[in-house]
Design an enzyme around this catalytic site. Sequence first.
Site, PDB file in Angstrom:
ATOM      1  N   SER A   1      41.235  25.333  56.175  1.00 48.06           N
ATOM      2  CA  SER A   1      41.333  26.646  55.523  1.00 48.06           C
ATOM      3  C   SER A   1      40.782  26.611  54.103  1.00 48.06           C
ATOM      4  CB  SER A   1      42.793  27.108  55.490  1.00 48.06           C
ATOM      5  OG  SER A   1      43.298  27.241  56.791  1.00 48.06           O
TER       6      SER A   1
ATOM      7  N   LYS B   1      52.012  25.404  47.901  1.00 48.37           N
ATOM      8  CA  LYS B   1      50.648  25.921  47.719  1.00 48.37           C
ATOM      9  C   LYS B   1      50.715  27.365  47.245  1.00 48.37           C
ATOM     10  CE  LYS B   1      49.098  22.940  51.396  1.00 48.37           C
ATOM     11  NZ  LYS B   1      48.717  22.853  52.802  1.00 48.37           N
TER      12      LYS B   1
ATOM     13  N   HIS C   1      43.063  26.206  64.166  1.00 49.75           N
ATOM     14  CA  HIS C   1      44.469  26.495  64.490  1.00 49.75           C
ATOM     15  C   HIS C   1      44.557  27.128  65.879  1.00 49.75           C
ATOM     16  CE1 HIS C   1      44.918  26.950  59.888  1.00 49.75           C
ATOM     17  NE2 HIS C   1      45.623  25.882  60.201  1.00 49.75           N
TER      18      HIS C   1
ATOM     19  N   ARG D   1      43.102  16.172  62.938  1.00 51.27           N
ATOM     20  CA  ARG D   1      41.651  16.317  62.979  1.00 51.27           C
ATOM     21  C   ARG D   1      40.952  14.977  62.855  1.00 51.27           C
ATOM     22  NH1 ARG D   1      42.268  20.855  58.572  1.00 51.27           N
ATOM     23  NH2 ARG D   1      44.044  19.490  58.285  1.00 51.27           N
TER      24      ARG D   1
HETATM   25  P1  ADP Z   1      49.664  22.746  56.159  1.00 48.34           P
HETATM   26  O1  ADP Z   1      49.676  23.359  54.818  1.00 48.34           O
HETATM   27  O2  ADP Z   1      51.019  22.440  56.721  1.00 48.34           O
HETATM   28  O3  ADP Z   1      48.684  21.594  56.338  1.00 48.34           O
HETATM   29  P2  ADP Z   1      47.794  24.311  57.677  1.00 48.34           P
HETATM   30  O4  ADP Z   1      47.861  25.731  58.022  1.00 48.34           O
HETATM   31  O5  ADP Z   1      46.663  23.877  56.864  1.00 48.34           O
HETATM   32  O6  ADP Z   1      49.188  23.934  57.049  1.00 48.34           O
HETATM   33  O7  ADP Z   1      47.818  23.463  59.000  1.00 48.34           O
HETATM   34  C1  ADP Z   1      48.844  23.552  59.931  1.00 48.34           C
HETATM   35  C2  ADP Z   1      48.586  22.506  60.985  1.00 48.34           C
HETATM   36  O8  ADP Z   1      47.365  22.798  61.644  1.00 48.34           O
HETATM   37  C3  ADP Z   1      48.452  21.081  60.444  1.00 48.34           C
HETATM   38  O9  ADP Z   1      49.032  20.201  61.381  1.00 48.34           O
HETATM   39  C4  ADP Z   1      46.959  20.872  60.383  1.00 48.34           C
HETATM   40  O10 ADP Z   1      46.626  19.506  60.561  1.00 48.34           O
HETATM   41  C5  ADP Z   1      46.518  21.685  61.583  1.00 48.34           C
HETATM   42  N1  ADP Z   1      45.121  22.114  61.451  1.00 48.34           N
HETATM   43  C6  ADP Z   1      44.537  22.781  60.447  1.00 48.34           C
HETATM   44  N2  ADP Z   1      43.222  22.979  60.677  1.00 48.34           N
HETATM   45  C7  ADP Z   1      42.974  22.420  61.886  1.00 48.34           C
HETATM   46  C8  ADP Z   1      41.802  22.236  62.678  1.00 48.34           C
HETATM   47  N3  ADP Z   1      40.604  22.657  62.284  1.00 48.34           N
HETATM   48  N4  ADP Z   1      41.933  21.599  63.845  1.00 48.34           N
HETATM   49  C9  ADP Z   1      43.144  21.140  64.243  1.00 48.34           C
HETATM   50  N5  ADP Z   1      44.272  21.239  63.547  1.00 48.34           N
HETATM   51  C10 ADP Z   1      44.204  21.871  62.381  1.00 48.34           C
END
Ligand code: ADP
Length: 161
Positions: free
Chosen positions: A128, A41, A17, A90
């Site tokens: 995550s 979630k 992130h 990703r």
């Molecule tokens: P959500 O529940 O909306 O997927 P996340 O917090 O998991 O929320 O992710 C928010 C955004 O960050 C999403 O667009 C996800 O693809 C991106 N994201 C999560 N992890 C990574 C990573 N390792 N690299 C790039 N983008 C990421």
Amino acid sequence: MKIAIYPGTFDPITNGHLDIIERAIKVFDIVIVTIARNSTKNPLFSDKERLEMIREVVKGMKQVEVDSFDGLLVNYAKKRNATAVLRGLRAISDFEYEFALALTNRKLNDSLETVFLMPSERYTYLNSTIVREIARLGGDVSDFVPPIVKKAFDKKFKTKK
Ligand code: ADP
């Protein structure tokens, strides 16, 4: 002023992130990292804990704001005068869901663009859910998350170790 919102669950914020945020501030004047509170979630960290962690991690970044929102993303974007929604891509596995989300948001508000950013290849496998699992099982997550998040994990799981 070009304002972008970066919505997500951030349970917790990871180096992936953070990589996206660092790229985004090169393109936008203001980036609002915002926790979607009405996510279906069931997060490990509370809204408050996640907000505090993100705030600490982006402390030195003047263009970054941290917030949370309920309800529709398009309404929140309007309220914050944002013209773009940031999402991280990703791998191909992210594409289908992100594609549907972006086009649905476009239907709801045609003037809000979704902008996809790709993280460094180092973080393409990082999410995550996996990080939470490693931490829960007592593994070392220091390569995946900022130090403040590692501390939060240690605190959360200390009774179980
Ligand atoms: P959500 O529940 O909306 O997927 P996340 O917090 O998991 O929320 O992710 C928010 C955004 O960050 C999403 O667009 C996800 O693809 C991106 N994201 C999560 N992890 C990574 C990573 N390792 N690299 C790039 N983008 C990421």
